[in-house]
Design a protein around this motif. Structure first.
Motif, PDB file in Angstrom:
ATOM      1  N   HIS A 176       0.865  -1.182   0.000  1.00  0.00           N
ATOM      2  CA  HIS A 176       0.000   0.000   0.000  1.00  0.00           C
ATOM      3  C   HIS A 176       0.899   1.229   0.000  1.00  0.00           C
ATOM      4  O   HIS A 176       1.788   1.355   0.863  1.00  0.00           O
ATOM      5  CB  HIS A 176      -0.913   0.005   1.219  1.00  0.00           C
ATOM      6  CG  HIS A 176      -1.749   1.250   1.339  1.00  0.00           C
ATOM      7  ND1 HIS A 176      -2.842   1.481   0.529  1.00  0.00           N
ATOM      8  CD2 HIS A 176      -1.640   2.336   2.150  1.00  0.00           C
ATOM      9  CE1 HIS A 176      -3.386   2.638   0.845  1.00  0.00           C
ATOM     10  NE2 HIS A 176      -2.669   3.182   1.821  1.00  0.00           N
ATOM     11  N   VAL A 177       0.690   2.108  -0.958  1.00  0.00           N
ATOM     12  CA  VAL A 177       1.517   3.310  -1.091  1.00  0.00           C
ATOM     13  C   VAL A 177       0.723   4.523  -0.612  1.00  0.00           C
ATOM     14  O   VAL A 177      -0.383   4.789  -1.110  1.00  0.00           O
ATOM     15  CB  VAL A 177       1.956   3.523  -2.552  1.00  0.00           C
ATOM     16  CG1 VAL A 177       2.819   4.780  -2.671  1.00  0.00           C
ATOM     17  CG2 VAL A 177       2.721   2.305  -3.067  1.00  0.00           C
ATOM     18  N   SER A 178       1.273   5.251   0.354  1.00  0.00           N
ATOM     19  CA  SER A 178       0.619   6.474   0.845  1.00  0.00           C
ATOM     20  C   SER A 178       1.633   7.301   1.623  1.00  0.00           C
ATOM     21  O   SER A 178       2.747   6.849   1.904  1.00  0.00           O
ATOM     22  CB  SER A 178      -0.566   6.128   1.749  1.00  0.00           C
ATOM     23  OG  SER A 178      -0.115   5.644   3.003  1.00  0.00           O
ATOM     24  N   ASN A 179       1.223   8.518   1.987  1.00  0.00           N
ATOM     25  CA  ASN A 179       2.078   9.390   2.793  1.00  0.00           C
ATOM     26  C   ASN A 179       1.781   9.268   4.284  1.00  0.00           C
ATOM     27  O   ASN A 179       2.350  10.000   5.092  1.00  0.00           O
ATOM     28  CB  ASN A 179       1.908  10.853   2.358  1.00  0.00           C
ATOM     29  CG  ASN A 179       2.730  11.171   1.119  1.00  0.00           C
ATOM     30  OD1 ASN A 179       3.870  10.720   1.000  1.00  0.00           O
ATOM     31  ND2 ASN A 179       2.162  11.929   0.203  1.00  0.00           N
ATOM     32  N   ASP A 180       0.890   8.349   4.652  1.00  0.00           N
ATOM     33  CA  ASP A 180       0.511   8.179   6.046  1.00  0.00           C
ATOM     34  C   ASP A 180       1.650   7.539   6.852  1.00  0.00           C
ATOM     35  O   ASP A 180       2.590   6.984   6.283  1.00  0.00           O
ATOM     36  CB  ASP A 180      -0.745   7.320   6.169  1.00  0.00           C
ATOM     37  CG  ASP A 180      -1.955   7.992   5.546  1.00  0.00           C
ATOM     38  OD1 ASP A 180      -1.910   9.231   5.363  1.00  0.00           O
ATOM     39  OD2 ASP A 180      -2.918   7.288   5.214  1.00  0.00           O
ATOM     40  N   ASP A 181       1.512   7.616   8.164  1.00  0.00           N
ATOM     41  CA  ASP A 181       2.496   7.005   9.064  1.00  0.00           C
ATOM     42  C   ASP A 181       2.630   5.513   8.757  1.00  0.00           C
ATOM     43  O   ASP A 181       1.635   4.780   8.695  1.00  0.00           O
ATOM     44  CB  ASP A 181       2.054   7.196  10.520  1.00  0.00           C
ATOM     45  CG  ASP A 181       2.989   6.528  11.496  1.00  0.00           C
ATOM     46  OD1 ASP A 181       4.085   7.053  11.723  1.00  0.00           O
ATOM     47  OD2 ASP A 181       2.609   5.444  12.009  1.00  0.00           O
ATOM     48  N   THR A 182       3.851   5.060   8.567  1.00  0.00           N
ATOM     49  CA  THR A 182       4.105   3.694   8.118  1.00  0.00           C
ATOM     50  C   THR A 182       3.566   2.646   9.083  1.00  0.00           C
ATOM     51  O   THR A 182       2.944   1.663   8.667  1.00  0.00           O
ATOM     52  CB  THR A 182       5.615   3.469   7.909  1.00  0.00           C
ATOM     53  OG1 THR A 182       6.103   4.416   6.964  1.00  0.00           O
ATOM     54  CG2 THR A 182       5.878   2.074   7.370  1.00  0.00           C
ATOM     55  N   GLU A 183       3.781   2.839  10.381  1.00  0.00           N
ATOM     56  CA  GLU A 183       3.319   1.842  11.349  1.00  0.00           C
ATOM     57  C   GLU A 183       1.802   1.801  11.430  1.00  0.00           C
ATOM     58  O   GLU A 183       1.202   0.740  11.603  1.00  0.00           O
ATOM     59  CB  GLU A 183       3.927   2.108  12.721  1.00  0.00           C
ATOM     60  CG  GLU A 183       5.399   1.742  12.818  1.00  0.00           C
ATOM     61  CD  GLU A 183       5.661   0.312  12.329  1.00  0.00           C
ATOM     62  OE1 GLU A 183       4.980  -0.618  12.798  1.00  0.00           O
ATOM     63  OE2 GLU A 183       6.543   0.133  11.460  1.00  0.00           O
ATOM     64  N   ARG A 184       1.174   2.967  11.324  1.00  0.00           N
ATOM     65  CA  ARG A 184      -0.285   3.008  11.321  1.00  0.00           C
ATOM     66  C   ARG A 184      -0.836   2.275  10.108  1.00  0.00           C
ATOM     67  O   ARG A 184      -1.808   1.527  10.188  1.00  0.00           O
ATOM     68  CB  ARG A 184      -0.756   4.458  11.329  1.00  0.00           C
ATOM     69  CG  ARG A 184      -2.279   4.619  11.475  1.00  0.00           C
ATOM     70  CD  ARG A 184      -2.665   6.077  11.446  1.00  0.00           C
ATOM     71  NE  ARG A 184      -1.944   6.817  12.485  1.00  0.00           N
ATOM     72  CZ  ARG A 184      -1.878   8.154  12.530  1.00  0.00           C
ATOM     73  NH1 ARG A 184      -2.446   8.876  11.577  1.00  0.00           N
ATOM     74  NH2 ARG A 184      -1.230   8.751  13.508  1.00  0.00           N
ATOM     75  N   VAL A 185      -0.187   2.490   8.952  1.00  0.00           N
ATOM     76  CA  VAL A 185      -0.617   1.809   7.723  1.00  0.00           C
ATOM     77  C   VAL A 185      -0.416   0.307   7.853  1.00  0.00           C
ATOM     78  O   VAL A 185      -1.255  -0.489   7.421  1.00  0.00           O
ATOM     79  CB  VAL A 185       0.152   2.359   6.500  1.00  0.00           C
ATOM     80  CG1 VAL A 185      -0.159   1.529   5.255  1.00  0.00           C
ATOM     81  CG2 VAL A 185      -0.202   3.818   6.258  1.00  0.00           C
ATOM     82  N   ARG A 186       0.684  -0.095   8.471  1.00  0.00           N
ATOM     83  CA  ARG A 186       0.944  -1.528   8.639  1.00  0.00           C
ATOM     84  C   ARG A 186      -0.185  -2.201   9.416  1.00  0.00           C
ATOM     85  O   ARG A 186      -0.650  -3.284   9.071  1.00  0.00           O
ATOM     86  CB  ARG A 186       2.285  -1.751   9.347  1.00  0.00           C
ATOM     87  CG  ARG A 186       2.651  -3.237   9.496  1.00  0.00           C
ATOM     88  CD  ARG A 186       3.961  -3.386  10.248  1.00  0.00           C
ATOM     89  NE  ARG A 186       5.052  -2.767   9.526  1.00  0.00           N
ATOM     90  CZ  ARG A 186       5.709  -3.333   8.514  1.00  0.00           C
ATOM     91  NH1 ARG A 186       5.352  -4.566   8.111  1.00  0.00           N
ATOM     92  NH2 ARG A 186       6.689  -2.704   7.915  1.00  0.00           N
ATOM     93  N   LYS A 187      -0.655  -1.537  10.485  1.00  0.00           N
ATOM     94  CA  LYS A 187      -1.741  -2.091  11.281  1.00  0.00           C
ATOM     95  C   LYS A 187      -3.029  -2.197  10.455  1.00  0.00           C
ATOM     96  O   LYS A 187      -3.776  -3.176  10.576  1.00  0.00           O
ATOM     97  CB  LYS A 187      -1.963  -1.235  12.525  1.00  0.00           C
ATOM     98  CG  LYS A 187      -0.835  -1.340  13.545  1.00  0.00           C
ATOM     99  CD  LYS A 187      -1.091  -0.449  14.744  1.00  0.00           C
ATOM    100  CE  LYS A 187       0.070  -0.547  15.737  1.00  0.00           C
ATOM    101  NZ  LYS A 187      -0.135   0.350  16.913  1.00  0.00           N
TER     102      LYS A 187
END
Length: 285
Positions: A192-203
């Motif tokens: 998933h590609v985005s500018n959001d916080d990486t750890e939040r996206v991982r969850k």
């Protein structure tokens, strides 16, 4: 039996697709349906082997379609003789319809599992607004479409990059990707590609994977949040890094002006990816 449709216009691109389809059929104990669609004559209906067709009392237009049909029958048989080796059943068919609708109607009628098509990735001015044949098939069909743009001497699918926007999708979309991965024993790399916080996206990705868990036993699933604002570029770079054999995505099937100005990620990947792209529909029913 896994049923694979290969549309052919007798180009080299469609031959590349046929070779890949034959390899998939070997892995899935499947069969290949080699389909030629003759466009512009929707009112005609011939059997694939010409049954019931006669030269008597036909108009010039009838005669033209009849001769084209007979000529294409021979070309289909020649293609099968050239590419198939007798270990996989390959059946020739001819449809009289618009190309995209013909492929879609045929696949639905025979309850097929996948379409494998060649694509050049090129875009003309008209294709910018309408999409080429392959992109339009992706837009309207409800079964997975695998696009091929170059010859593949070998098709060892070891790594599949599954690009997702993490939006709610039909479970069947993910199911189809995982089903294909199990045929080859391939690792699925969810990205998933985005500018959001990486750890939040991982969850979020882990929750997405759990929510869309399917009965297929994928050998390995990796979770990969990628930081960036250019989604397509991020996916393609990640796929290169993972030495991906296939990029898979779920098509959201936009229509009308929304599709014209935004387009679909699946279609953009089909245009730009050097590796095959597997597109499944958001709602296959």
């Amino acid at each position: 039996m896994y049923k694979i449709v290969v549309p052919t216009d007798f180009s080299k691109l469609s031959e590349y697709a046929l070779d890949v389809a034959l390899d998939i059929a070997r892995k899935t104990n499947g069969a290949v349906f080699l389909l030629n669609v003759i466009g512009g004559f929707k009112n005609y209906s011939f059997s694939s082997m010409g049954g019931g067709v006669t030269d008597e009392y036909v108009s010039e237009e009838d005669r033209y379609v009849l001769e084209l049909h007979r000529s294409n029958e021979k070309r289909l048989k020649n293609l099968i003789a050239k590419h198939a080796h007798g270990d996989i059943p390959v059946y020739p068919f001819i449809e009289i319809d618009d190309v995209e609708e013909g492929v879609n109607h045929f696949a639905e009628r025979l309850n097929c599992d996948m379409v494998v098509m060649g694509t050049s990735g090129e875009n003309t001015f008209s294709e910018y607004f309408e999409g080429n044949h392959t992109e339009r098939v992706i837009r309207i069909t409800h079964i997975p479409v695998l696009t091929i743009r170059k010859p593949l001497d070998d098709f060892p699918v070891k790594n599949i990059v599954f690009a997702t926007d993490l939006k709610t999708v039909a479970k069947e979309g993910v199911d189809q990707i995982e089903k294909f991965a199990t045929f080859y024993g391939a690792t699925v790399h969810m990205v998933h590609v985005s500018n959001d916080d990486t750890e939040r996206v991982r969850k979020k990705m882990e929750a997405f994977a759990e929510e869309h868990e399917t009965p297929h036993q994928v050998p390995e699933l990796t979770i990969n949040p990628v930081k960036g604002s250019k989604v397509e570029q991020g996916i393609l770079e990640f796929a290169k890094e993972k030495n991906a054999d296939i990029i898979a995505s779920v098509n959201h099937g936009r229509r009308g002006l929304m599709h014209l100005f935004v387009g679909g990620l699946s279609e953009r990947l089909v245009r730009d990816s050097e590796v095959p792209v597997l597109t499944v529909h958001m709602d296959p029913h």
